[in-house]
Design an enzyme around this catalytic site. Structure first.
Site, PDB file in Angstrom:
ATOM      1  N   HIS A  30      17.579   6.755  72.968  1.00 25.54           N
ATOM      2  CA  HIS A  30      18.534   6.924  71.873  1.00 25.54           C
ATOM      3  C   HIS A  30      19.259   5.618  71.552  1.00 25.54           C
ATOM      4  O   HIS A  30      19.552   4.821  72.447  1.00 25.54           O
ATOM      5  CB  HIS A  30      19.537   8.034  72.205  1.00 25.54           C
ATOM      6  CG  HIS A  30      18.956   9.404  72.039  1.00 25.54           C
ATOM      7  ND1 HIS A  30      19.444  10.512  72.684  1.00 25.54           N
ATOM      8  CD2 HIS A  30      17.907   9.840  71.295  1.00 25.54           C
ATOM      9  CE1 HIS A  30      18.727  11.574  72.342  1.00 25.54           C
ATOM     10  NE2 HIS A  30      17.785  11.186  71.512  1.00 25.54           N
ATOM     11  N   HIS A  32      28.811   9.141  78.538  1.00 33.99           N
ATOM     12  CA  HIS A  32      29.792   9.525  77.510  1.00 33.99           C
ATOM     13  C   HIS A  32      31.049  10.117  78.131  1.00 33.99           C
ATOM     14  O   HIS A  32      30.987  10.757  79.186  1.00 33.99           O
ATOM     15  CB  HIS A  32      29.196  10.558  76.537  1.00 33.99           C
ATOM     16  CG  HIS A  32      28.112  10.027  75.660  1.00 33.99           C
ATOM     17  ND1 HIS A  32      28.364   9.399  74.468  1.00 33.99           N
ATOM     18  CD2 HIS A  32      26.763  10.021  75.819  1.00 33.99           C
ATOM     19  CE1 HIS A  32      27.213   9.028  73.912  1.00 33.99           C
ATOM     20  NE2 HIS A  32      26.222   9.391  74.719  1.00 33.99           N
ATOM     21  N   ASP A  85      22.220   4.820  70.819  1.00 28.78           N
ATOM     22  CA  ASP A  85      23.496   4.498  71.471  1.00 28.78           C
ATOM     23  C   ASP A  85      23.294   4.142  72.949  1.00 28.78           C
ATOM     24  O   ASP A  85      24.247   4.047  73.717  1.00 28.78           O
ATOM     25  CB  ASP A  85      24.512   5.646  71.308  1.00 28.78           C
ATOM     26  CG  ASP A  85      24.074   6.936  71.973  1.00 28.78           C
ATOM     27  OD1 ASP A  85      22.873   7.274  71.889  1.00 28.78           O
ATOM     28  OD2 ASP A  85      24.924   7.611  72.581  1.00 28.78           O
ATOM     29  N   HIS A  86      22.030   3.919  73.351  1.00 26.17           N
ATOM     30  CA  HIS A  86      21.718   3.485  74.721  1.00 26.17           C
ATOM     31  C   HIS A  86      20.875   2.211  74.751  1.00 26.17           C
ATOM     32  O   HIS A  86      20.866   1.515  75.765  1.00 26.17           O
ATOM     33  CB  HIS A  86      21.019   4.615  75.486  1.00 26.17           C
ATOM     34  CG  HIS A  86      21.904   5.828  75.603  1.00 26.17           C
ATOM     35  ND1 HIS A  86      22.542   6.162  76.771  1.00 26.17           N
ATOM     36  CD2 HIS A  86      22.305   6.730  74.679  1.00 26.17           C
ATOM     37  CE1 HIS A  86      23.291   7.240  76.555  1.00 26.17           C
ATOM     38  NE2 HIS A  86      23.161   7.606  75.293  1.00 26.17           N
ATOM     39  N   HIS A  97      16.830  16.188  77.807  1.00 26.19           N
ATOM     40  CA  HIS A  97      17.589  15.614  76.687  1.00 26.19           C
ATOM     41  C   HIS A  97      16.595  14.874  75.787  1.00 26.19           C
ATOM     42  O   HIS A  97      16.567  15.082  74.582  1.00 26.19           O
ATOM     43  CB  HIS A  97      18.662  14.681  77.241  1.00 26.19           C
ATOM     44  CG  HIS A  97      19.456  13.962  76.194  1.00 26.19           C
ATOM     45  ND1 HIS A  97      20.321  14.598  75.340  1.00 26.19           N
ATOM     46  CD2 HIS A  97      19.517  12.638  75.860  1.00 26.19           C
ATOM     47  CE1 HIS A  97      20.887  13.693  74.525  1.00 26.19           C
ATOM     48  NE2 HIS A  97      20.416  12.505  74.831  1.00 26.19           N
ATOM     49  N   HIS A 125      17.192   6.158  78.458  1.00 23.04           N
ATOM     50  CA  HIS A 125      16.392   6.851  77.432  1.00 23.04           C
ATOM     51  C   HIS A 125      16.513   6.119  76.107  1.00 23.04           C
ATOM     52  O   HIS A 125      17.271   5.167  75.985  1.00 23.04           O
ATOM     53  CB  HIS A 125      16.775   8.325  77.340  1.00 23.04           C
ATOM     54  CG  HIS A 125      18.133   8.622  76.786  1.00 23.04           C
ATOM     55  ND1 HIS A 125      19.297   8.265  77.434  1.00 23.04           N
ATOM     56  CD2 HIS A 125      18.522   9.234  75.638  1.00 23.04           C
ATOM     57  CE1 HIS A 125      20.332   8.680  76.713  1.00 23.04           C
ATOM     58  NE2 HIS A 125      19.895   9.259  75.614  1.00 23.04           N
ATOM     59  N   ASP A 151      22.342  10.570  79.565  1.00 27.36           N
ATOM     60  CA  ASP A 151      22.807  11.783  78.877  1.00 27.36           C
ATOM     61  C   ASP A 151      22.193  13.040  79.487  1.00 27.36           C
ATOM     62  O   ASP A 151      22.034  14.052  78.809  1.00 27.36           O
ATOM     63  CB  ASP A 151      22.442  11.731  77.386  1.00 27.36           C
ATOM     64  CG  ASP A 151      23.256  10.711  76.613  1.00 27.36           C
ATOM     65  OD1 ASP A 151      24.157  10.086  77.196  1.00 27.36           O
ATOM     66  OD2 ASP A 151      22.969  10.544  75.414  1.00 27.36           O
TER      67      ASP A 151
HETATM   68 FE    FE Z   1      24.093   9.131  74.226  1.00 19.98          FE
HETATM   69 ZN    ZN Z   2      21.100  10.453  74.206  1.00 16.36          ZN
END
Ligand code: FE
Ligand code: ZN
Length: 255
Positions: A57, A170, A59-60, A113, A55, A132
């Site tokens: 985001h 995570h 942090d990905h 999400h 996805h 996530d």
């Molecule tokens: Fe994340």
């Molecule tokens: Zn995420």
């Protein structure tokens, strides 16, 4: 068989290197950052061929463009979110097969999400990369979806074989587990799992991957059918997606 290396990065993210030795392919799943990925590739003597994003985001996908520039790898991600995945070249959606040398992943659309979230299931390797959407003892927050949508996504992952390894993105297991115990205090499998989780964290070890079988037995977001959970949340005999929604809402304010 795939060789999977787990890289802990940032405060609590897991990035995965997925190596297919027969064809000499190596993918990185959700590269939050660049340097630790390049260092791990170097350590193994692997050449990066693919980025697999779940996805959009940051942090990905944070390492997408730098890794592409450094290695010339191909960026693969969700078709439904193509405008938000930096550098996407191969677009995948529900039911698509991603062929990776002698291994193959079936792609699931798992919105909730984010609206364009996907998961990669390498059935022959018993490996699920779910970003996530599903966490060990938890699930992602619903930033862009509704409870019926997110429940449907989790319900489909719940149906995968018990021995499927859940490579989530995570390390949230310990705090997720405290919430899980608050809604299912009598779940003995959950009690036992939390003892193990606490011991592993005390020793600085990861609690990921878990398995779908463990999650089905202990993760409250896969257990709307649990009588104890329904009673805790005062939603006895409600539709499953509403029980899921009530569980998610309770977790959002839990501390
Ligand atoms: Fe994340
Ligand atoms: Zn995420």
């Amino acid at each position: 068989m795939l060789v999977i290396e787990q890289l802990p990065v940032l405060s609590d993210n897991y990035v995965y290197l997925v190596h297919e030795p027969d064809a000499g392919l190596t993918a990185v799943v959700d590269p939050a950052v660049t340097e630790p990925v390049l260092a791990a590739l170097e350590r193994h003597g692997w050449r990066l061929t693919h980025i697999l994003n779940t996805h959009h985001h940051h942090d990905h996908v944070g390492g997408n463009l730098e890794l592409k520039a450094a290695t010339g790898c191909t960026i693969v991600g969700p078709r439904a979110d193509r405008e938000r995945i930096p550098g996407i070249e191969v677009e995948l959606g529900d039911g698509d097969l991603f062929r990776f040398g002698s291994s193959t992943a079936l792609v699931y659309d798992v919105p909730g999400h984010t609206r364009g979230h996907i998961a990669y299931h390498f059935a022959g390797d018993h490996a699920l990369f779910c970003g996530d959407t599903l966490f060990a003892l938890g699930c992602g927050r619903m930033f862009e979806g509704t409870p019926p949508q997110m429940w449907r996504s989790l319900e489909r992952l719940r149906e995968l074989p018990d021995d499927t390894l859940v490579y989530c993105a995570h390390e949230y297991t310990q705090s997720n587990g405290r919430f899980a115990l608050s809604v299912e205090p009598g779940n003995t499998a959950l009690q036992a799992r939390m003892r193990e989780v606490d011991a592993r964290r005390r020793d600085g070890l990861p609690t990921v991957p878990s398995t779908i079988g463990e999650e089905r037995a202990t993760n409250p977001f896969l257990r709307p059918d649990s009588a104890e959970l329904q009673q805790s949340l005062d939603v006895v005999s409600q539709p499953l997606h509403e029980i899921f929604g009530a569980t998610r809402a309770r977790k959002d304010t839990f501390r």
